[in-house]
Design an enzyme around this catalytic site. Structure first.
Site, PDB file in Angstrom:
ATOM      1  N   ASP A 108       0.881  -1.114   0.077  1.00  0.00           N
ATOM      2  CA  ASP A 108       0.130   0.154  -0.069  1.00  0.00           C
ATOM      3  C   ASP A 108       0.716   1.422  -0.169  1.00  0.00           C
ATOM      4  OD1 ASP A 108      -2.532   1.350  -0.016  1.00  0.00           O
ATOM      5  OD2 ASP A 108      -2.908   0.861   2.298  1.00  0.00           O
ATOM      6  N   HIS A 109       0.268   2.355   0.164  1.00  0.00           N
ATOM      7  CA  HIS A 109       0.858   3.825   0.109  1.00  0.00           C
ATOM      8  C   HIS A 109       2.413   3.638   0.709  1.00  0.00           C
ATOM      9  CE1 HIS A 109      -2.881   5.994   0.053  1.00  0.00           C
ATOM     10  NE2 HIS A 109      -3.525   4.979   0.538  1.00  0.00           N
ATOM     11  N   GLU A 173      -0.290   7.322  -6.838  1.00  0.00           N
ATOM     12  CA  GLU A 173      -1.555   8.130  -6.346  1.00  0.00           C
ATOM     13  C   GLU A 173      -1.370   9.541  -6.845  1.00  0.00           C
ATOM     14  OE1 GLU A 173      -2.910   7.724  -2.586  1.00  0.00           O
ATOM     15  OE2 GLU A 173      -2.997   9.938  -2.182  1.00  0.00           O
ATOM     16  N   GLU A 181      -3.146   8.555   6.793  1.00  0.00           N
ATOM     17  CA  GLU A 181      -2.541   7.245   6.273  1.00  0.00           C
ATOM     18  C   GLU A 181      -1.161   7.190   6.783  1.00  0.00           C
ATOM     19  OE1 GLU A 181      -2.756   8.182   2.208  1.00  0.00           O
ATOM     20  OE2 GLU A 181      -0.810   8.520   1.872  1.00  0.00           O
ATOM     21  N   HIS A 225      -9.432   8.359   4.012  1.00  0.00           N
ATOM     22  CA  HIS A 225      -9.340   7.109   4.789  1.00  0.00           C
ATOM     23  C   HIS A 225     -10.007   7.156   5.993  1.00  0.00           C
ATOM     24  CE1 HIS A 225      -5.135   6.796   2.480  1.00  0.00           C
ATOM     25  NE2 HIS A 225      -5.886   5.763   2.170  1.00  0.00           N
ATOM     26  N   HIS A 264      -9.406   4.387  -3.261  1.00  0.00           N
ATOM     27  CA  HIS A 264      -8.810   4.399  -1.887  1.00  0.00           C
ATOM     28  C   HIS A 264     -10.026   4.793  -0.838  1.00  0.00           C
ATOM     29  CE1 HIS A 264      -4.524   3.699  -1.964  1.00  0.00           C
ATOM     30  NE2 HIS A 264      -4.860   3.547  -3.349  1.00  0.00           N
ATOM     31  N   GLY A 265      -9.863   4.299   0.230  1.00  0.00           N
ATOM     32  CA  GLY A 265     -10.892   4.770   1.363  1.00  0.00           C
ATOM     33  C   GLY A 265     -12.060   4.300   1.061  1.00  0.00           C
ATOM     34  N   GLY A 266     -12.288   2.989   0.900  1.00  0.00           N
ATOM     35  CA  GLY A 266     -13.488   2.058   0.342  1.00  0.00           C
ATOM     36  C   GLY A 266     -14.296   1.993   1.831  1.00  0.00           C
ATOM     37  N   ASN A 286      -9.671  -0.139  -2.068  1.00  0.00           N
ATOM     38  CA  ASN A 286      -8.990  -0.431  -0.723  1.00  0.00           C
ATOM     39  C   ASN A 286     -10.098  -0.427   0.203  1.00  0.00           C
ATOM     40  OD1 ASN A 286      -6.812  -0.592  -2.450  1.00  0.00           O
ATOM     41  ND2 ASN A 286      -5.814   1.105  -1.385  1.00  0.00           N
TER      42      ASN A 286
HETATM   43  O1  13P Z   1      -7.347   3.172   1.131  1.00  0.00           O
HETATM   44  C1  13P Z   1      -7.144   2.611   2.022  1.00  0.00           C
HETATM   45  C2  13P Z   1      -6.118   1.797   2.063  1.00  0.00           C
HETATM   46  O2  13P Z   1      -4.946   2.348   1.236  1.00  0.00           O
HETATM   47  C3  13P Z   1      -8.301   2.025   2.750  1.00  0.00           C
HETATM   48  O3  13P Z   1      -9.230   2.953   3.313  1.00  0.00           O
HETATM   49  P1  13P Z   1     -10.128   2.827   4.489  1.00  0.00           P
HETATM   50  O4  13P Z   1      -9.426   2.635   5.741  1.00  0.00           O
HETATM   51  O5  13P Z   1     -10.992   4.055   4.429  1.00  0.00           O
HETATM   52  O6  13P Z   1     -11.017   1.603   3.973  1.00  0.00           O
HETATM   53  O1  G3H Z   2      -3.260   4.318   4.353  1.00  0.00           O
HETATM   54  C1  G3H Z   2      -4.150   3.707   4.485  1.00  0.00           C
HETATM   55  C2  G3H Z   2      -4.337   2.464   5.007  1.00  0.00           C
HETATM   56  O2  G3H Z   2      -5.760   2.348   5.682  1.00  0.00           O
HETATM   57  C3  G3H Z   2      -3.208   1.992   6.135  1.00  0.00           C
HETATM   58  O3  G3H Z   2      -3.348   2.089   7.490  1.00  0.00           O
HETATM   59  P1  G3H Z   2      -2.055   2.097   8.371  1.00  0.00           P
HETATM   60  O4  G3H Z   2      -0.926   3.047   7.963  1.00  0.00           O
HETATM   61  O5  G3H Z   2      -2.753   2.579   9.723  1.00  0.00           O
HETATM   62  O6  G3H Z   2      -1.813   0.688   8.390  1.00  0.00           O
HETATM   63 ZN    ZN Z   3      -5.143   4.408   0.719  1.00  0.00          ZN
HETATM   64 ZN    ZN Z   4      -1.703   9.550  -0.144  1.00  0.00          ZN
END
Ligand code: 13P
Ligand code: G3H
Ligand code: ZN
Ligand code: ZN
Length: 358
Positions: A108-109, A173, A181, A225, A264-266, A286
Protein backbone atom coordinates in the site's frame (compact mmCIF):
# COMPACT_ATOMS: atom_id res chain seq x y z
CA UNK A 1 -15.71 -18.19 -19.11
CA UNK A 2 -14.39 -17.00 -15.75
CA UNK A 3 -11.14 -15.91 -14.12
CA UNK A 4 -9.76 -19.44 -13.75
CA UNK A 5 -10.11 -19.91 -17.50
CA UNK A 6 -7.64 -17.09 -18.05
CA UNK A 7 -5.27 -17.22 -15.02
CA UNK A 8 -4.21 -19.89 -12.47
CA UNK A 9 -5.12 -19.93 -8.78
CA UNK A 10 -2.58 -18.71 -6.23
CA UNK A 11 -0.53 -15.52 -6.39
CA UNK A 12 -0.52 -14.10 -9.90
CA UNK A 13 1.91 -11.61 -11.43
CA UNK A 14 2.77 -9.88 -14.71
CA UNK A 15 0.62 -10.85 -17.66
CA UNK A 16 -1.89 -12.61 -15.39
CA UNK A 17 -2.47 -9.37 -13.44
CA UNK A 18 -2.95 -7.61 -16.78
CA UNK A 19 -5.52 -10.27 -17.78
CA UNK A 20 -7.44 -9.99 -14.49
CA UNK A 21 -7.69 -6.17 -14.53
CA UNK A 22 -8.63 -6.16 -18.24
CA UNK A 23 -11.28 -8.78 -17.55
CA UNK A 24 -12.64 -6.88 -14.53
CA UNK A 25 -12.77 -3.58 -16.47
CA UNK A 26 -14.48 -5.24 -19.43
CA UNK A 27 -17.05 -7.04 -17.28
CA UNK A 28 -17.67 -4.05 -14.99
CA UNK A 29 -16.48 -5.30 -11.63
CA UNK A 30 -13.60 -4.56 -9.24
CA UNK A 31 -11.59 -6.58 -6.74
CA UNK A 32 -11.31 -5.54 -3.09
CA UNK A 33 -7.81 -4.98 -1.70
CA UNK A 34 -7.84 -5.84 1.98
CA UNK A 35 -5.22 -4.35 4.29
CA UNK A 36 -3.83 -7.28 6.29
CA UNK A 37 -1.58 -7.22 9.33
CA UNK A 38 -1.32 -10.88 10.35
CA UNK A 39 -1.70 -14.44 9.07
CA UNK A 40 -5.17 -14.43 10.67
CA UNK A 41 -6.41 -11.42 8.68
CA UNK A 42 -4.80 -12.73 5.47
CA UNK A 43 -6.54 -16.09 5.91
CA UNK A 44 -9.89 -14.39 6.57
CA UNK A 45 -9.61 -12.35 3.37
CA UNK A 46 -8.69 -15.44 1.35
CA UNK A 47 -11.52 -17.49 2.89
CA UNK A 48 -14.03 -14.73 2.15
CA UNK A 49 -13.09 -14.51 -1.53
CA UNK A 50 -13.01 -18.28 -1.95
CA UNK A 51 -16.55 -18.58 -0.57
CA UNK A 52 -17.96 -15.94 -2.95
CA UNK A 53 -15.96 -17.56 -5.77
CA UNK A 54 -13.75 -14.72 -6.85
CA UNK A 55 -10.29 -13.18 -6.73
CA UNK A 56 -8.86 -11.04 -3.92
CA UNK A 57 -6.05 -8.56 -3.36
CA UNK A 58 -4.02 -8.82 -0.15
CA UNK A 59 -2.05 -5.70 0.71
CA UNK A 60 0.29 -4.53 3.45
CA UNK A 61 0.67 -0.94 4.56
CA UNK A 62 4.05 0.22 5.82
CA UNK A 63 2.85 0.02 9.43
CA UNK A 64 0.97 -3.21 8.77
CA UNK A 65 4.12 -4.82 7.40
CA UNK A 66 6.15 -3.72 10.43
CA UNK A 67 3.45 -5.18 12.66
CA UNK A 68 3.58 -8.45 10.71
CA UNK A 69 7.31 -8.72 11.47
CA UNK A 70 6.65 -8.02 15.14
CA UNK A 71 6.40 -4.85 17.20
CA UNK A 72 9.41 -6.06 19.15
CA UNK A 73 11.67 -5.51 16.14
CA UNK A 74 13.17 -2.08 15.49
CA UNK A 75 12.01 -0.36 12.31
CA UNK A 76 15.21 1.60 11.92
CA UNK A 77 15.88 2.11 8.21
CA UNK A 78 12.56 0.36 7.48
CA UNK A 79 14.00 -3.01 8.42
CA UNK A 80 10.84 -4.30 10.13
CA UNK A 81 8.57 -3.03 7.35
CA UNK A 82 10.74 -4.74 4.73
CA UNK A 83 11.00 -7.96 6.71
CA UNK A 84 7.28 -8.04 7.53
CA UNK A 85 6.22 -7.36 3.94
CA UNK A 86 8.46 -10.19 2.72
CA UNK A 87 7.30 -12.56 5.49
CA UNK A 88 3.63 -11.73 4.78
CA UNK A 89 4.20 -12.24 1.06
CA UNK A 90 5.68 -15.69 1.70
CA UNK A 91 2.73 -16.59 3.92
CA UNK A 92 0.30 -15.58 1.16
CA UNK A 93 2.30 -17.49 -1.44
CA UNK A 94 2.39 -20.61 0.77
CA UNK A 95 -1.37 -20.82 1.32
CA UNK A 96 -3.05 -18.98 -1.59
CA UNK A 97 -3.21 -21.92 -3.98
CA UNK A 98 -5.07 -24.02 -1.41
CA UNK A 99 -7.92 -21.52 -1.55
CA UNK A 100 -8.26 -22.14 -5.30
CA UNK A 101 -8.58 -18.45 -6.25
CA UNK A 102 -6.34 -15.90 -8.03
CA UNK A 103 -4.62 -13.62 -5.51
CA UNK A 104 -2.89 -10.32 -6.18
CA UNK A 105 -0.19 -9.52 -3.62
CA UNK A 106 0.36 -5.81 -3.15
CA UNK A 107 1.94 -3.17 -0.91
CA UNK A 108 0.00 0.00 0.00
CA UNK A 109 0.93 3.74 0.19
CA UNK A 110 4.64 4.53 0.09
CA UNK A 111 5.41 8.22 0.54
CA UNK A 112 8.79 9.77 -0.35
CA UNK A 113 10.23 9.38 3.15
CA UNK A 114 9.39 5.66 3.04
CA UNK A 115 11.23 4.91 -0.22
CA UNK A 116 13.80 2.73 1.59
CA UNK A 117 10.85 0.39 2.33
CA UNK A 118 10.00 0.30 -1.37
CA UNK A 119 13.65 -0.34 -2.27
CA UNK A 120 13.79 -3.27 0.15
CA UNK A 121 10.65 -4.88 -1.27
CA UNK A 122 11.83 -4.33 -4.83
CA UNK A 123 15.16 -5.98 -4.03
CA UNK A 124 13.19 -8.99 -2.72
CA UNK A 125 11.14 -8.99 -5.94
CA UNK A 126 14.27 -8.96 -8.08
CA UNK A 127 15.83 -11.76 -6.07
CA UNK A 128 12.63 -13.82 -6.37
CA UNK A 129 12.50 -13.07 -10.11
CA UNK A 130 16.04 -14.36 -10.59
CA UNK A 131 15.00 -17.71 -9.08
CA UNK A 132 11.39 -18.08 -10.22
CA UNK A 133 10.96 -15.81 -13.26
CA UNK A 134 8.39 -13.60 -11.50
CA UNK A 135 8.47 -10.98 -8.72
CA UNK A 136 7.59 -11.85 -5.11
CA UNK A 137 4.80 -9.25 -5.11
CA UNK A 138 2.31 -8.77 -7.94
CA UNK A 139 2.39 -5.00 -7.46
CA UNK A 140 3.38 -2.08 -5.26
CA UNK A 141 2.01 1.38 -4.65
CA UNK A 142 4.07 4.57 -4.74
CA UNK A 143 2.29 7.53 -3.15
CA UNK A 144 4.13 10.72 -4.08
CA UNK A 145 0.93 12.74 -4.15
CA UNK A 146 2.35 15.20 -1.61
CA UNK A 147 5.12 16.13 -4.08
CA UNK A 148 4.70 18.19 -7.27
CA UNK A 149 3.12 16.37 -10.20
CA UNK A 150 6.43 16.58 -12.09
CA UNK A 151 8.41 15.00 -9.29
CA UNK A 152 5.70 12.42 -8.67
CA UNK A 153 5.81 11.30 -12.32
CA UNK A 154 9.62 11.44 -12.50
CA UNK A 155 10.17 9.18 -9.48
CA UNK A 156 7.41 6.80 -10.57
CA UNK A 157 8.91 6.50 -14.06
CA UNK A 158 12.30 5.68 -12.56
CA UNK A 159 10.79 2.84 -10.51
CA UNK A 160 8.48 1.72 -13.30
CA UNK A 161 11.43 1.16 -15.63
CA UNK A 162 12.97 -1.14 -13.04
CA UNK A 163 9.65 -2.87 -12.25
CA UNK A 164 8.81 -3.45 -15.92
CA UNK A 165 11.91 -5.64 -16.20
CA UNK A 166 10.46 -8.07 -13.64
CA UNK A 167 6.79 -7.73 -14.70
CA UNK A 168 5.75 -6.02 -11.48
CA UNK A 169 2.73 -3.70 -11.60
CA UNK A 170 2.85 -0.14 -10.18
CA UNK A 171 -0.05 1.72 -8.57
CA UNK A 172 0.50 5.46 -8.20
CA UNK A 173 -1.48 8.22 -6.46
CA UNK A 174 -2.29 11.65 -7.81
CA UNK A 175 -4.37 14.07 -5.78
CA UNK A 176 -4.46 13.50 -2.07
CA UNK A 177 -6.49 10.96 -0.13
CA UNK A 178 -7.92 12.75 2.91
CA UNK A 179 -8.07 11.43 6.45
CA UNK A 180 -5.09 9.60 7.81
CA UNK A 181 -2.47 7.34 6.26
CA UNK A 182 0.70 6.03 7.86
CA UNK A 183 0.02 8.38 10.76
CA UNK A 184 0.06 11.46 8.45
CA UNK A 185 -3.05 13.54 9.02
CA UNK A 186 -4.51 14.81 5.73
CA UNK A 187 -7.83 15.86 7.18
CA UNK A 188 -7.27 19.58 6.51
CA UNK A 189 -5.67 19.60 3.04
CA UNK A 190 -7.25 22.08 0.64
CA UNK A 191 -10.29 20.83 -1.20
CA UNK A 192 -8.92 21.07 -4.75
CA UNK A 193 -6.16 18.55 -4.08
CA UNK A 194 -8.79 15.98 -3.08
CA UNK A 195 -10.01 15.97 -6.71
CA UNK A 196 -7.58 15.03 -9.50
CA UNK A 197 -7.80 16.88 -12.85
CA UNK A 198 -8.07 15.12 -16.28
CA UNK A 199 -4.79 16.70 -17.47
CA UNK A 200 -2.95 15.04 -14.56
CA UNK A 201 -4.24 11.65 -15.63
CA UNK A 202 -3.24 12.27 -19.24
CA UNK A 203 0.29 13.34 -18.23
CA UNK A 204 0.71 10.17 -16.16
CA UNK A 205 -0.77 7.94 -18.84
CA UNK A 206 1.55 9.43 -21.47
CA UNK A 207 4.68 9.04 -19.35
CA UNK A 208 3.93 5.55 -18.05
CA UNK A 209 2.54 3.92 -21.18
CA UNK A 210 5.84 4.54 -22.98
CA UNK A 211 7.31 1.99 -20.55
CA UNK A 212 4.51 -0.52 -19.86
CA UNK A 213 0.77 -0.86 -19.44
CA UNK A 214 1.22 -2.55 -16.04
CA UNK A 215 0.15 0.44 -13.99
CA UNK A 216 -2.94 1.80 -12.27
CA UNK A 217 -3.85 5.22 -10.93
CA UNK A 218 -5.33 6.11 -7.55
CA UNK A 219 -6.96 9.34 -8.71
CA UNK A 220 -8.50 11.34 -5.90
CA UNK A 221 -12.24 11.97 -6.21
CA UNK A 222 -12.80 13.10 -2.63
CA UNK A 223 -11.59 9.83 -1.09
CA UNK A 224 -10.86 9.73 2.60
CA UNK A 225 -9.26 7.06 4.75
CA UNK A 226 -11.26 6.04 7.80
CA UNK A 227 -14.93 6.26 8.69
CA UNK A 228 -16.46 9.51 9.86
CA UNK A 229 -19.92 10.90 10.58
CA UNK A 230 -22.34 10.44 7.65
CA UNK A 231 -22.19 13.34 5.17
CA UNK A 232 -18.59 14.16 6.06
CA UNK A 233 -17.16 12.72 2.83
CA UNK A 234 -18.26 13.97 -0.60
CA UNK A 235 -17.20 11.52 -3.24
CA UNK A 236 -17.35 12.48 -6.91
CA UNK A 237 -16.74 9.20 -8.74
CA UNK A 238 -18.20 10.72 -11.90
CA UNK A 239 -14.87 12.57 -12.29
CA UNK A 240 -13.32 9.25 -13.28
CA UNK A 241 -15.53 9.23 -16.36
CA UNK A 242 -14.13 12.63 -17.37
CA UNK A 243 -10.58 11.31 -17.02
CA UNK A 244 -11.33 8.25 -19.17
CA UNK A 245 -13.00 10.35 -21.87
CA UNK A 246 -10.14 12.86 -21.91
CA UNK A 247 -7.42 10.20 -22.28
CA UNK A 248 -9.43 8.39 -24.96
CA UNK A 249 -10.05 11.58 -26.95
CA UNK A 250 -6.54 13.09 -26.66
CA UNK A 251 -4.81 9.84 -27.60
CA UNK A 252 -7.47 8.66 -30.09
CA UNK A 253 -7.82 5.34 -28.28
CA UNK A 254 -10.40 2.64 -29.00
CA UNK A 255 -11.27 1.81 -25.40
CA UNK A 256 -13.82 3.84 -23.40
CA UNK A 257 -11.91 2.92 -20.24
CA UNK A 258 -8.20 3.10 -21.06
CA UNK A 259 -7.16 3.65 -17.42
CA UNK A 260 -7.25 1.19 -14.52
CA UNK A 261 -8.34 3.23 -11.50
CA UNK A 262 -7.95 2.40 -7.81
CA UNK A 263 -10.53 3.52 -5.23
CA UNK A 264 -8.91 4.42 -1.90
CA UNK A 265 -10.86 4.79 1.33
CA UNK A 266 -13.43 2.13 0.47
CA UNK A 267 -14.72 1.90 4.05
CA UNK A 268 -17.99 3.68 4.74
CA UNK A 269 -18.65 4.37 1.04
CA UNK A 270 -22.18 4.08 -0.29
CA UNK A 271 -23.18 1.27 -2.64
CA UNK A 272 -24.10 3.90 -5.22
CA UNK A 273 -20.70 5.68 -5.15
CA UNK A 274 -18.99 2.30 -5.45
CA UNK A 275 -21.25 1.27 -8.34
CA UNK A 276 -20.56 4.50 -10.26
CA UNK A 277 -16.79 4.27 -9.66
CA UNK A 278 -16.67 0.67 -10.86
CA UNK A 279 -18.71 1.49 -13.96
CA UNK A 280 -16.06 4.13 -14.82
CA UNK A 281 -13.03 1.86 -14.65
CA UNK A 282 -12.17 1.24 -10.99
CA UNK A 283 -10.69 -2.28 -10.89
CA UNK A 284 -9.42 -2.26 -7.28
CA UNK A 285 -10.95 -0.82 -4.11
CA UNK A 286 -9.05 -0.63 -0.82
CA UNK A 287 -10.78 -1.55 2.41
CA UNK A 288 -9.12 -1.27 5.79
CA UNK A 289 -11.10 0.57 8.47
CA UNK A 290 -14.33 -1.43 8.04
CA UNK A 291 -12.51 -4.78 8.13
CA UNK A 292 -10.62 -3.60 11.24
CA UNK A 293 -13.96 -2.87 12.87
CA UNK A 294 -15.43 -6.18 11.70
CA UNK A 295 -12.49 -8.10 13.18
CA UNK A 296 -12.91 -6.32 16.51
CA UNK A 297 -16.69 -6.79 16.45
CA UNK A 298 -16.33 -10.57 16.40
CA UNK A 299 -14.24 -10.45 19.58
CA UNK A 300 -16.59 -7.95 21.19
CA UNK A 301 -19.64 -10.11 20.51
CA UNK A 302 -17.86 -13.22 21.74
CA UNK A 303 -16.76 -11.51 24.94
CA UNK A 304 -20.24 -10.18 25.60
CA UNK A 305 -21.87 -13.58 24.95
CA UNK A 306 -19.32 -15.58 26.99
CA UNK A 307 -18.33 -13.03 29.60
CA UNK A 308 -19.02 -15.35 32.54
CA UNK A 309 -16.63 -17.94 31.04
CA UNK A 310 -13.83 -15.45 30.51
CA UNK A 311 -13.11 -14.13 34.00
CA UNK A 312 -10.59 -16.73 35.15
CA UNK A 313 -8.99 -19.97 34.05
CA UNK A 314 -11.32 -22.00 36.25
CA UNK A 315 -14.90 -21.35 37.35
CA UNK A 316 -17.98 -20.41 35.33
CA UNK A 317 -21.79 -20.51 35.72
CA UNK A 318 -21.65 -24.31 35.33
CA UNK A 319 -19.50 -24.80 38.39
CA UNK A 320 -16.71 -23.22 40.39
CA UNK A 321 -14.20 -25.87 39.29
CA UNK A 322 -15.14 -25.90 35.61
CA UNK A 323 -12.19 -25.02 33.30
CA UNK A 324 -12.56 -22.20 30.73
CA UNK A 325 -9.76 -23.22 28.39
CA UNK A 326 -12.07 -23.72 25.43
CA UNK A 327 -13.24 -20.10 25.74
CA UNK A 328 -9.93 -18.27 26.17
CA UNK A 329 -7.90 -20.32 23.69
CA UNK A 330 -6.98 -17.66 21.05
CA UNK A 331 -8.02 -20.09 18.33
CA UNK A 332 -11.57 -19.72 19.63
CA UNK A 333 -11.89 -15.95 20.03
CA UNK A 334 -9.56 -14.97 17.18
CA UNK A 335 -11.65 -17.26 14.98
CA UNK A 336 -14.73 -15.21 15.94
CA UNK A 337 -12.88 -12.11 14.69
CA UNK A 338 -12.04 -13.91 11.44
CA UNK A 339 -15.68 -14.89 10.89
CA UNK A 340 -17.00 -11.32 11.19
CA UNK A 341 -14.13 -10.08 9.01
CA UNK A 342 -15.03 -12.72 6.38
CA UNK A 343 -18.58 -11.34 6.31
CA UNK A 344 -17.34 -7.75 5.78
CA UNK A 345 -14.92 -8.77 3.03
CA UNK A 346 -17.76 -10.61 1.31
CA UNK A 347 -19.89 -7.47 1.55
CA UNK A 348 -17.12 -5.55 -0.25
CA UNK A 349 -17.01 -8.29 -2.90
CA UNK A 350 -20.78 -7.97 -3.41
CA UNK A 351 -20.65 -4.15 -3.58
CA UNK A 352 -17.95 -4.42 -6.26
CA UNK A 353 -19.62 -7.16 -8.29
CA UNK A 354 -16.77 -9.48 -7.35
CA UNK A 355 -18.86 -12.64 -6.87
CA UNK A 356 -19.16 -15.84 -8.91
CA UNK A 357 -16.28 -14.75 -11.12
CA UNK A 358 -14.18 -17.93 -11.16
O1 13P B 1 -7.41 3.22 1.09
C1 13P B 1 -7.21 2.42 1.99
C2 13P B 1 -5.88 1.82 2.17
O2 13P B 1 -4.95 2.37 1.29
C3 13P B 1 -8.29 1.97 2.93
O3 13P B 1 -9.10 3.02 3.31
P1 13P B 1 -10.24 2.79 4.43
O4 13P B 1 -9.52 2.51 5.70
O5 13P B 1 -11.02 4.06 4.45
O6 13P B 1 -11.04 1.60 3.98
O1 G3H C 1 -3.31 4.29 4.31
C1 G3H C 1 -4.31 3.72 4.58
C2 G3H C 1 -4.41 2.38 5.12
O2 G3H C 1 -5.65 2.29 5.81
C3 G3H C 1 -3.23 1.98 5.98
O3 G3H C 1 -3.36 2.36 7.29
P1 G3H C 1 -2.17 2.14 8.36
O4 G3H C 1 -1.03 3.00 7.94
O5 G3H C 1 -2.83 2.53 9.65
O6 G3H C 1 -1.83 0.66 8.33
ZN1 ZN D 1 -5.31 4.38 0.69
ZN1 ZN E 1 -1.81 9.57 -0.36
Amino acid sequence: MGLLDIVPSGVITGDDVRKVYSYASKHGFAIPAINCTSSSTINAALEAARDVKSAIIIQFSNGGAAYYAGKGISNKDQQASILGAVAGAHHVRAVAKSYGIPVILHSDHCAKNLLPWFDGMLAADEEYFAKHGEPLFSSHMLDLSEESKEENIEICVRYLERMAKINCHLEMEIGITGGEEDGVDNSDVDNASLYTQPQDILDIYNAFSKITDLFSIAAAFGNVHGVYAPGNVKLHPELLGKHQAYVKEELKLESDKPVWFVFHGGSGSTEEDIRVAVSLGVVKMNVDTDTQWAYWEGIKQFYEAKKAYLQGQVGNPEGENKPNKKFYDPRVWVREAEKTMVTRVQQACKDLGNVERL
